[in-house]
Write a protein that holds these residues in place. Structure first.
Motif, PDB file in Angstrom:
ATOM      1  N   HIS A 281      -3.895  -6.567   4.059  1.00  0.00           N
ATOM      2  CA  HIS A 281      -3.289  -5.631   4.997  1.00  0.00           C
ATOM      3  C   HIS A 281      -3.224  -6.254   6.382  1.00  0.00           C
ATOM      4  O   HIS A 281      -4.240  -6.415   7.052  1.00  0.00           O
ATOM      5  CB  HIS A 281      -4.123  -4.343   5.012  1.00  0.00           C
ATOM      6  CG  HIS A 281      -3.435  -3.211   5.697  1.00  0.00           C
ATOM      7  ND1 HIS A 281      -3.549  -2.973   7.040  1.00  0.00           N
ATOM      8  CD2 HIS A 281      -2.604  -2.256   5.205  1.00  0.00           C
ATOM      9  CE1 HIS A 281      -2.826  -1.910   7.350  1.00  0.00           C
ATOM     10  NE2 HIS A 281      -2.238  -1.453   6.259  1.00  0.00           N
TER      11      HIS A 281
ATOM     12  N   TRP B 138       0.036   5.333  -4.033  1.00  0.00           N
ATOM     13  CA  TRP B 138      -0.361   3.925  -3.977  1.00  0.00           C
ATOM     14  C   TRP B 138      -1.573   3.774  -4.879  1.00  0.00           C
ATOM     15  O   TRP B 138      -2.591   4.428  -4.656  1.00  0.00           O
ATOM     16  CB  TRP B 138      -0.689   3.559  -2.536  1.00  0.00           C
ATOM     17  CG  TRP B 138      -1.525   2.324  -2.362  1.00  0.00           C
ATOM     18  CD1 TRP B 138      -1.486   1.165  -3.087  1.00  0.00           C
ATOM     19  CD2 TRP B 138      -2.539   2.120  -1.369  1.00  0.00           C
ATOM     20  NE1 TRP B 138      -2.393   0.268  -2.611  1.00  0.00           N
ATOM     21  CE2 TRP B 138      -3.062   0.823  -1.558  1.00  0.00           C
ATOM     22  CE3 TRP B 138      -3.048   2.918  -0.336  1.00  0.00           C
ATOM     23  CZ2 TRP B 138      -4.085   0.302  -0.752  1.00  0.00           C
ATOM     24  CZ3 TRP B 138      -4.056   2.396   0.463  1.00  0.00           C
ATOM     25  CH2 TRP B 138      -4.563   1.105   0.263  1.00  0.00           C
TER      26      TRP B 138
ATOM     27  N   GLU C  35      -4.126  11.769   6.806  1.00  0.00           N
ATOM     28  CA  GLU C  35      -3.019  10.813   6.814  1.00  0.00           C
ATOM     29  C   GLU C  35      -1.959  11.294   5.819  1.00  0.00           C
ATOM     30  O   GLU C  35      -2.241  12.065   4.909  1.00  0.00           O
ATOM     31  CB  GLU C  35      -3.472   9.428   6.354  1.00  0.00           C
ATOM     32  CG  GLU C  35      -4.799   8.991   6.877  1.00  0.00           C
ATOM     33  CD  GLU C  35      -5.108   7.544   6.540  1.00  0.00           C
ATOM     34  OE1 GLU C  35      -5.181   6.756   7.477  1.00  0.00           O
ATOM     35  OE2 GLU C  35      -5.293   7.194   5.360  1.00  0.00           O
ATOM     36  N   CYS C  36      -0.779  10.736   5.971  1.00  0.00           N
ATOM     37  CA  CYS C  36       0.293  10.886   4.987  1.00  0.00           C
ATOM     38  C   CYS C  36       0.516  12.336   4.546  1.00  0.00           C
ATOM     39  O   CYS C  36       0.458  12.653   3.354  1.00  0.00           O
ATOM     40  CB  CYS C  36       0.011  10.015   3.763  1.00  0.00           C
ATOM     41  SG  CYS C  36      -0.255   8.285   4.167  1.00  0.00           S
TER      42      CYS C  36
ATOM     43  N   ALA D  46      -2.586   8.044  -0.562  1.00  0.00           N
ATOM     44  CA  ALA D  46      -1.367   8.052   0.256  1.00  0.00           C
ATOM     45  C   ALA D  46      -0.168   8.599  -0.510  1.00  0.00           C
ATOM     46  O   ALA D  46       0.952   8.113  -0.374  1.00  0.00           O
ATOM     47  CB  ALA D  46      -1.071   6.649   0.806  1.00  0.00           C
TER      48      ALA D  46
ATOM     49  N   ASN E 278       0.852  -1.175   0.000  1.00  0.00           N
ATOM     50  CA  ASN E 278       0.000   0.000   0.000  1.00  0.00           C
ATOM     51  C   ASN E 278       0.898   1.237   0.000  1.00  0.00           C
ATOM     52  O   ASN E 278       1.662   1.388  -0.968  1.00  0.00           O
ATOM     53  CB  ASN E 278      -1.129  -0.055   1.035  1.00  0.00           C
ATOM     54  CG  ASN E 278      -0.750  -0.333   2.464  1.00  0.00           C
ATOM     55  OD1 ASN E 278      -0.302  -1.411   2.797  1.00  0.00           O
ATOM     56  ND2 ASN E 278      -0.955   0.640   3.330  1.00  0.00           N
TER      57      ASN E 278
ATOM     58  N   ILE F  44       1.993  -4.918   9.070  1.00  0.00           N
ATOM     59  CA  ILE F  44       2.692  -4.305   7.933  1.00  0.00           C
ATOM     60  C   ILE F  44       4.188  -4.130   8.211  1.00  0.00           C
ATOM     61  O   ILE F  44       4.604  -3.689   9.274  1.00  0.00           O
ATOM     62  CB  ILE F  44       2.024  -2.956   7.605  1.00  0.00           C
ATOM     63  CG1 ILE F  44       0.608  -3.191   7.059  1.00  0.00           C
ATOM     64  CG2 ILE F  44       2.862  -2.135   6.641  1.00  0.00           C
ATOM     65  CD1 ILE F  44       0.529  -3.958   5.778  1.00  0.00           C
TER      66      ILE F  44
ATOM     67  N   ARG G 235      -0.389   9.802  13.126  1.00  0.00           N
ATOM     68  CA  ARG G 235       0.571   8.952  12.408  1.00  0.00           C
ATOM     69  C   ARG G 235       1.140   9.608  11.161  1.00  0.00           C
ATOM     70  O   ARG G 235       0.820  10.711  10.801  1.00  0.00           O
ATOM     71  CB  ARG G 235      -0.113   7.642  12.034  1.00  0.00           C
ATOM     72  CG  ARG G 235      -1.349   7.795  11.183  1.00  0.00           C
ATOM     73  CD  ARG G 235      -1.889   6.419  10.805  1.00  0.00           C
ATOM     74  NE  ARG G 235      -3.134   6.520  10.083  1.00  0.00           N
ATOM     75  CZ  ARG G 235      -4.337   6.464  10.640  1.00  0.00           C
ATOM     76  NH1 ARG G 235      -4.464   6.303  11.938  1.00  0.00           N
ATOM     77  NH2 ARG G 235      -5.423   6.577   9.897  1.00  0.00           N
ATOM     78  N   ASP G 236       1.993   8.811  10.511  1.00  0.00           N
ATOM     79  CA  ASP G 236       2.578   9.127   9.197  1.00  0.00           C
ATOM     80  C   ASP G 236       3.480  10.357   9.242  1.00  0.00           C
ATOM     81  O   ASP G 236       3.245  11.353   8.539  1.00  0.00           O
ATOM     82  CB  ASP G 236       1.477   9.304   8.130  1.00  0.00           C
ATOM     83  CG  ASP G 236       0.495   8.144   8.105  1.00  0.00           C
ATOM     84  OD1 ASP G 236       0.859   7.067   8.614  1.00  0.00           O
ATOM     85  OD2 ASP G 236      -0.623   8.313   7.603  1.00  0.00           O
TER      86      ASP G 236
ATOM     87  N   TRP H 134       3.782   1.229  10.421  1.00  0.00           N
ATOM     88  CA  TRP H 134       2.963   2.003   9.494  1.00  0.00           C
ATOM     89  C   TRP H 134       3.775   3.129   8.854  1.00  0.00           C
ATOM     90  O   TRP H 134       4.972   3.256   9.082  1.00  0.00           O
ATOM     91  CB  TRP H 134       1.701   2.487  10.215  1.00  0.00           C
ATOM     92  CG  TRP H 134       0.655   1.391  10.301  1.00  0.00           C
ATOM     93  CD1 TRP H 134       0.849   0.042  10.151  1.00  0.00           C
ATOM     94  CD2 TRP H 134      -0.740   1.563  10.536  1.00  0.00           C
ATOM     95  NE1 TRP H 134      -0.337  -0.630  10.271  1.00  0.00           N
ATOM     96  CE2 TRP H 134      -1.330   0.274  10.515  1.00  0.00           C
ATOM     97  CE3 TRP H 134      -1.566   2.673  10.778  1.00  0.00           C
ATOM     98  CZ2 TRP H 134      -2.699   0.084  10.708  1.00  0.00           C
ATOM     99  CZ3 TRP H 134      -2.926   2.472  10.980  1.00  0.00           C
ATOM    100  CH2 TRP H 134      -3.488   1.196  10.936  1.00  0.00           C
ATOM    101  N   SER H 135       3.085   3.963   8.119  1.00  0.00           N
ATOM    102  CA  SER H 135       3.775   4.846   7.170  1.00  0.00           C
ATOM    103  C   SER H 135       4.670   5.886   7.826  1.00  0.00           C
ATOM    104  O   SER H 135       4.509   6.230   8.997  1.00  0.00           O
ATOM    105  CB  SER H 135       2.756   5.546   6.285  1.00  0.00           C
ATOM    106  OG  SER H 135       2.259   4.614   5.365  1.00  0.00           O
TER     107      SER H 135
HETATM  108  N1  DQQ Z   1      -1.760   3.372   5.580  1.00  0.00           N
HETATM  109  C1  DQQ Z   1      -0.849   3.147   6.668  1.00  0.00           C
HETATM  110  C2  DQQ Z   1      -1.108   4.253   7.642  1.00  0.00           C
HETATM  111  C3  DQQ Z   1      -1.647   5.321   6.774  1.00  0.00           C
HETATM  112  C4  DQQ Z   1      -2.520   4.564   5.821  1.00  0.00           C
HETATM  113  C5  DQQ Z   1      -1.098   1.785   7.205  1.00  0.00           C
HETATM  114  C6  DQQ Z   1      -2.833   5.313   4.564  1.00  0.00           C
HETATM  115  O1  DQQ Z   1       0.071   4.649   8.304  1.00  0.00           O
HETATM  116  O2  DQQ Z   1      -2.313   6.307   7.507  1.00  0.00           O
HETATM  117  O3  DQQ Z   1      -0.751   0.797   6.264  1.00  0.00           O
HETATM  118  O4  DQQ Z   1      -3.181   4.447   3.522  1.00  0.00           O
END
Ligand code: DQQ
Length: 452
Positions: A27, A251, A183-184, A235, A2, A30, A123-124, A63-64
Motif C-alpha cells: 500500500h 476487498w 470508512e467506505c 471495504a 485493496n 495509491i 474520507r471515502d 484514496w477511495s
Molecule cells: N482504504 C483507502 C481509504 C479507505 C481504506 C486507502 C479502507 O480511503 O478508508 O487505500 O480500506
C-alpha cells in the motif's frame, strides 16, 4: 488491489475501479485501477484511471470513493490525502481518461465538528441523487461523551457536485471496542428499508451492515450484523445494476503478513464475488452469489438422498483449486458435518468447514491448510440462521474460500477465508459425519473454469 471504488454501470457495462499501487503488492501512493465487465464474471483491464498529481491535493494518494453519472458525464469523487480532502474528476472519452477538478470539493471538516485525527480523517465519499440534489456521506470519527471516538458519517448536499453544504451527522456509533473512524460508507434503499454499510477502523476486519429507516437526515438502525464473519472481507462497496439488483463487492485481504506476501507474490488482495443483496422478511441481510457465476460450472459430481454414518466419509471424484459446492443436509444435535477442502491425500494440508448440529454454528478452520510455517491459519465460527436444514454454498478459488450458509431467502452467514496450501496435490474434497449419522439431501460439486 485493496478497496473496490467507483462502481458504475455505463451503457450496460459494469465499471470497477479499485485502490491500486502499480509499483508492487503493497500500500503506497495509491492509484485507481480500472476494469470492466459485461457479465460480472469476466473482466477486461483498462488503463489506470487516477494517478496522484505531484504537488496537488492527491499527491500522496488517490484514496477511495464512488462514481456517478451527472448529466451524462461520468464523474469520480474520491479522497486526496495529507490532509484528507475530497476531489472530483470527470471523463469525456468513455471513461478512459479523467480530468481533475482544479480544487477540492470539500477541503476541511465542517465548522463546529471536531473530526478525529491530526490532521482530521474524513474520507471515502458515497454520493447519490435524490430529487433535484446530490447527497454525499463521508466517513470519519468524532469524540463521544465518554471521551472515546465514535465512527460517524457526515452528510452534505449539492446541486452541482462541486459546492457542498454540510447538513449534519447521519449516524454515529461503535461496533468494535476501539474505533477511530468509519470508512467506505454505502447508504441505499432496499426492499422497503434503508441499508447502511460501513467498514470500521481500528478493527479493519469487517464491513458492517445495518438496516432501518432514513428520515430527515438521520439513519435509525433496527438491525445490525457483519456482512462477513471472516477477517478478510473489507471495504465493501455496492452498486445497483441495470436490472435493479443490488450487488456487493468486497476487498478480500491477504491472510498472510505483508512481508510474506511481498516475498511470495507479485500481487496482493482480490475482488470478492458479486453478492446480490436482499432483505429477508425481518429486515435482515440476505446475500447470495450472483447466478452469473454458474456459467463457469464444468464437470459435475452429484449425489442426492444418502446417509453418512458417524465416522463415514464421501470423497467426490471432482478435484481442483476451483470448485463450487452446494450441500443440503439434516444434521441432528450430536452430529457434526465436516467438509475438508484443498486436502492432500494424506490430509497433512486441509482446510475445513464444520457445522455443529447442537450449537448450530458454522465454522471455517484454516489452521491445517498450509505447511508453510510463516502462514498462520485461524478458526472463524458464526451462528447459522437457517431453519432446520443445513444449506451451504461454497466457492473455492485457489487461496480464497467464500462461504454462504443459510436459507435461500433468509439471513445468510458469510465467511470468507484465505488458505495457502503448499502442495500441488492439495486438491481433494471430503464430506465427513461425526458423532451421529447425517442425512445428506443434496450434494453437488462443480469444477470451475478459469476466467482468464
Ligand atoms: N482504504 C483507502 C481509504 C479507505 C481504506 C486507502 C479502507 O480511503 O478508508 O487505500 O480500506
Amino acid at each position: 488491489m485493496n478497496d473496490p471504488n467507483g462502481l458504475m454501470v455505463v451503457d450496460g457495462r459494469l465499471h470497477l475501479f479499485y485502490q491500486h499501487n502499480p509499483d508492487g503488492p503493497y500500500h503506497h501512493r495509491i492509484h485507481w485501477g480500472h476494469a470492466v465487465s459485461d457479465d460480472l464474471v469476466h473482466w477486461h483491464h483498462e488503463p489506470v484511471a487516477l494517478a496522484p498529481t505531484p504537488d496537488w491535493h492527491d499527491a500522496q494518494g488517490c484514496w477511495s470513493g464512488c462514481g456517478v453519472i451527472a448529466d451524462g458525464v461520468p464523474t469520480l469523487i474520491y479522497t486526496g490525502i495529507e490532509p484528507q480532502v475530497q476531489c472530483l474528476a470527470t471523463s469525456s472519452d468513455g471513461l478512459r481518461t479523467w480530468t481533475k477538478h482544479p480544487h477540492p470539493i470539500v477541503a476541511a471538516p465542517p465548522q463546529g465538528v471536531d473530526v478525529y485525527g491530526a490532521p482530521p480523517e474524513m474520507r471515502d465519499p458515497w454520493v447519490w441523487r435524490k430529487d433535484d440534489s446530490w447527497h454525499m456521506l463521508l466517513g470519519c470519527g468524532v469524540r463521544a461523551a465518554d471521551g472515546a471516538v465514535d465512527g460517524a458519517l457526515l452528510h452534505y448536499r449539492s446541486v452541482d457536485l462541486r459546492r457542498w453544504d454540510y447538513l449534519g451527522i447521519v449516524h454515529r456509533g461503535r461496533f468494535a471496542q476501539n474505533t477511530t473512524a468509519w470508512e467506505c460508507p454505502n447508504l441505499f434503499a432496499l426492499d422497503g428499508r434503508y441499508v447502511l454499510l460501513v467498514s470500521e477502523q481500528l478493527e479493519y476486519r469487517h464491513t458492517y451492515a445495518q438496516t432501518g429507516g432514513f428520515d430527515d437526515g438521520t439513519f435509525v438502525p433496527a438491525w445490525t450484523d457483519v456482512t462477513d464473519h471472516g477477517r478478510v472481507f473489507y471495504a465493501g462497496l455496492s452498486v445497483e445494476l441495470r436490472d435493479l439488483r443490488r450487488m456487493l463487492f468486497g476487498w478480500i485481504k491477504e491472510g498472510r503478513s505483508d512481508a510474506v506476501t511481498r516475498a511470495s507474490s507479485s500481487w496482493a488482495g482480490a475482488l470478492s464475488l458479486a453478492r446480490e443483496l436482499r432483505l429477508d422478511r425481518h429486515g435482515r441481510l440476505n446475500q447470495r452469489p450472483a447466478p452469473e457465476y454458474q456459467r463457469l460450472r464444468r464437470r459435475r459430481y452429484r449425489r442426492h438422498g444418502f446417509g453418512l454414518d458417524a465416522g463415514e466419509a464421501v470423497t467426490p471424484d471432482v478435484h481442483g483449486e476451483r470448485l463450487e459446492i452446494v450441500l443440503e443436509a439434516s444434521v441432528p444435535a450430536g452430529a457434526v458435518l465436516r467438509l475438508e477442502l484443498r486436502a492432500t491425500p494424506d490430509r497433512r494440508e486441509h482446510a475445513c468447514v464444520r457445522f455443529d448440529g447442537a450449537e448450530r454454528v458454522v465454522a471455517v478452520d484454516t489452521r491445517a491448510a498450509s505447511l508453510d510455517p510463516r502462514i498462520e491459519g485461524d478458526v472463524t465460527a458464526a451462528p447459522y440462521h437457517g431453519e432446520d436444514l443445513l444449506r451451504l454454498h461454497l466457492f473455492l478459488d485457489h487461496s480464497i474460500l467464500e462461504l454462504f450458509a443459510g436459507d435461500p431467502d433468509g439471513h445468510t452467514t458469510c465467511i470468507t477465508s484465505r488458505l495457502y496450501p503448499t502442495r500441488p496435490d492439495a486438491v481433494h474434497l471430503a464430506i465427513v459425519a461425526e458423532g451421529e449419522p447425517v442425512a445428506v439431501h443434496a450434494l453437488e460439486v462443480w469444477e470451475l473454469a478459469a476466467i482468464g
